[in-house]
Design a protein around this motif. Sequence first.
Motif, PDB file in Angstrom:
ATOM      1  N   UNK A 132      29.033  77.849  20.077  1.00 14.78           N
ATOM      2  CA  UNK A 132      27.407  78.095  19.451  1.00 14.78           C
ATOM      3  C   UNK A 132      27.624  77.043  20.656  1.00 14.78           C
ATOM      4  N   UNK A 133      26.618  76.685  21.397  1.00 14.62           N
ATOM      5  CA  UNK A 133      26.082  75.475  22.161  1.00 14.62           C
ATOM      6  C   UNK A 133      24.495  75.085  21.980  1.00 14.62           C
ATOM      7  N   UNK A 134      25.095  73.591  21.776  1.00 12.03           N
ATOM      8  CA  UNK A 134      23.287  72.923  22.144  1.00 12.03           C
ATOM      9  C   UNK A 134      23.555  71.802  22.719  1.00 12.03           C
ATOM     10  N   UNK A 135      22.548  71.453  23.582  1.00  8.36           N
ATOM     11  CA  UNK A 135      22.089  70.115  24.226  1.00  8.36           C
ATOM     12  C   UNK A 135      22.356  69.128  22.953  1.00  8.36           C
ATOM     13  N   UNK A 136      22.833  67.383  23.772  1.00  7.41           N
ATOM     14  CA  UNK A 136      23.152  65.980  22.575  1.00  7.41           C
ATOM     15  C   UNK A 136      21.641  65.856  23.219  1.00  7.41           C
ATOM     16  N   UNK A 137      20.390  65.243  21.974  1.00  8.08           N
ATOM     17  CA  UNK A 137      18.680  65.089  22.321  1.00  8.08           C
ATOM     18  C   UNK A 137      18.814  63.789  21.668  1.00  8.08           C
ATOM     19  N   UNK A 154      32.301  68.987  18.558  1.00  9.99           N
ATOM     20  CA  UNK A 154      32.409  68.665  19.528  1.00  9.99           C
ATOM     21  C   UNK A 154      31.683  68.277  20.871  1.00  9.99           C
ATOM     22  N   UNK A 155      32.185  66.585  21.360  1.00  9.04           N
ATOM     23  CA  UNK A 155      30.756  66.702  22.676  1.00  9.04           C
ATOM     24  C   UNK A 155      31.784  67.115  22.806  1.00  9.04           C
ATOM     25  N   UNK A 156      31.080  66.757  24.639  1.00  5.40           N
ATOM     26  CA  UNK A 156      31.107  67.122  25.986  1.00  5.40           C
ATOM     27  C   UNK A 156      30.455  66.679  27.113  1.00  5.40           C
ATOM     28  N   UNK A 157      30.480  65.656  28.152  1.00  6.95           N
ATOM     29  CA  UNK A 157      29.601  65.706  29.374  1.00  6.95           C
ATOM     30  C   UNK A 157      28.887  67.146  30.160  1.00  6.95           C
ATOM     31  N   UNK A 209      27.546  55.350  23.087  1.00 11.41           N
ATOM     32  CA  UNK A 209      29.538  55.941  24.615  1.00 11.41           C
ATOM     33  C   UNK A 209      28.190  56.399  25.124  1.00 11.41           C
ATOM     34  N   UNK A 210      27.851  57.780  25.050  1.00 14.62           N
ATOM     35  CA  UNK A 210      27.294  58.931  25.476  1.00 14.62           C
ATOM     36  C   UNK A 210      26.538  58.407  26.750  1.00 14.62           C
ATOM     37  N   UNK A 211      25.354  57.191  26.252  1.00 11.04           N
ATOM     38  CA  UNK A 211      24.496  56.487  26.807  1.00 11.04           C
ATOM     39  C   UNK A 211      23.516  57.099  28.128  1.00 11.04           C
ATOM     40  N   UNK A 212      23.475  57.465  29.640  1.00 13.76           N
ATOM     41  CA  UNK A 212      22.745  57.952  30.361  1.00 13.76           C
ATOM     42  C   UNK A 212      23.536  59.333  30.739  1.00 13.76           C
ATOM     43  N   UNK A 213      24.389  59.661  30.080  1.00  6.89           N
ATOM     44  CA  UNK A 213      25.421  60.935  30.220  1.00  6.89           C
ATOM     45  C   UNK A 213      24.433  61.915  29.714  1.00  6.89           C
ATOM     46  N   UNK A 214      24.565  63.115  30.024  1.00 12.79           N
ATOM     47  CA  UNK A 214      23.534  63.830  29.309  1.00 12.79           C
ATOM     48  C   UNK A 214      25.353  65.142  28.805  1.00 12.79           C
ATOM     49  N   UNK A 215      24.977  65.062  27.379  1.00 10.97           N
ATOM     50  CA  UNK A 215      26.065  65.320  26.791  1.00 10.97           C
ATOM     51  C   UNK A 215      25.655  67.156  25.774  1.00 10.97           C
ATOM     52  N   UNK A 216      26.708  68.614  25.745  1.00 10.53           N
ATOM     53  CA  UNK A 216      26.081  69.251  24.706  1.00 10.53           C
ATOM     54  C   UNK A 216      27.124  69.244  23.560  1.00 10.53           C
ATOM     55  N   UNK A 217      26.923  70.182  22.421  1.00 15.23           N
ATOM     56  CA  UNK A 217      27.483  69.697  21.414  1.00 15.23           C
ATOM     57  C   UNK A 217      27.550  71.091  20.650  1.00 15.23           C
ATOM     58  N   UNK A 218      28.999  72.105  20.615  1.00 17.16           N
ATOM     59  CA  UNK A 218      29.266  73.085  19.956  1.00 17.16           C
ATOM     60  C   UNK A 218      30.513  72.747  18.641  1.00 17.16           C
ATOM     61  N   UNK A 219      30.278  73.650  17.880  1.00 12.89           N
ATOM     62  CA  UNK A 219      31.237  73.463  16.905  1.00 12.89           C
ATOM     63  C   UNK A 219      32.451  73.211  16.961  1.00 12.89           C
ATOM     64  N   UNK A 220      33.196  72.619  16.322  1.00 13.53           N
ATOM     65  CA  UNK A 220      34.535  71.991  16.535  1.00 13.53           C
ATOM     66  C   UNK A 220      35.483  73.426  15.794  1.00 13.53           C
ATOM     67  N   UNK A 221      36.358  73.739  17.004  1.00 10.03           N
ATOM     68  CA  UNK A 221      37.198  74.989  16.728  1.00 10.03           C
ATOM     69  C   UNK A 221      38.360  74.700  17.161  1.00 10.03           C
TER      70      UNK A 221
END
Length: 389
Positions: A132-137, A154-157, A209-221
């Motif tokens: 499952x993947x969502x945009x960090x807003x 889990x968040x990653x750029x 921490x995220x600042x202007x970078x766009x991130x996605x969010x996923x359940x930590x597996x």
Amino acid sequence: MTETAQGFLGIMTGRRQGNPPIAEPEFCSQLSAAAPLFDLKVLVFHPEDVADNGSSITGYTWSGGHWQQTVAPPPDILYNRCLYSSPQEKKAAAAALSALSRTVPWSRGLPDKWRVYELLRRSPAVASLLPETRLYTGPDGLGSMLAEREYGVFLKPKAGSHGKRTLHARLLGGKEGGGLSIRGRDRNNGAFRLHFRTLDQGLSWIHRFTGSRRYIMQPYLHLTSSRNQPFDVRVLMQKNGRGAWTLTGMAVRLGGCGSLTSNLHGGGTAVAVLPFLLAEYGATGAELHEELAAAAAVLPPLLEETCGRLGELGLDFGIDAGGRIYLLEANSKPGRSVFRLTGDRRAAKLAAENPLRYARHLLLHSPAGRRNSSYNTLRYRQENEINGS
């Protein structure tokens, strides 16, 4: 162009400390040394060293076991290995690609992680592999997802690489003192851990921490070995000399105990895949090995349908304790040092030579490659004669 005509391959790469100051010097030297076997010449260069009108490039050639700086005409085929760490680097690469518009691209690139997820989830054959993947807003969306996930988020750029700037956030229960626990990797891939007494404090820190970078969010597996080491399986898919997709090799990337990621750049290592799977999953390990190969074979054609022609893909798969496989990432500019670390000489050799085989295929079968090759080879030879080489 005849079957014996010589072609000219340009490798565009980033800058780094060293002599010469090129990224991936070992891989570039392997490509350059093997190129004559495929009747190719190789020039390694930086984006900013392409003339504004694309008429010439200052770069490096491999000869007699060492690098030489030279000026060359535009290549027939362009292998873009640039990884952009700043907007300036991305802008310079875009300008170089524009100036070399007549050169045949060895491969297109993939869009960011979110776009790749959106493309792949439409396929019934692949959707079940995707977490499952969502945009960090913002803090509200992350707070809602944290409340739903016992093991955190889990968040990653969207456009990150090597595990840099990744985060694992988890709500702590009363027995753990409450608040929000965060562990992650900074921009230099250094590991850190933080604890915030309240959720709002932690969410505010993450937003900064995220600042202007766009991130996605996923359940930590929970993708860890029996020794509590995070791991994933890197599968390298490449096109061969016939332009067909082939599986070059697989390797398990292992992080340190308790580490957030298994990336080699973050201090991980690599081991042979089948022995690892058999040790972790018993007899099921062999079935998982076959399932990984089957999943990897499906993905390249799907991505090519919407992203354009590709030359190679690094596919990273996670496997949970129950044996469920997840596709974690697809990378159009993959590394290949995992095969050296595992001692898989066959895969290491193929990983270095398949880009040359595919470049040769493009020269022989691409109209633009056939049109450019004899012209560029003649210019390259003339220039070498003028320079006395």
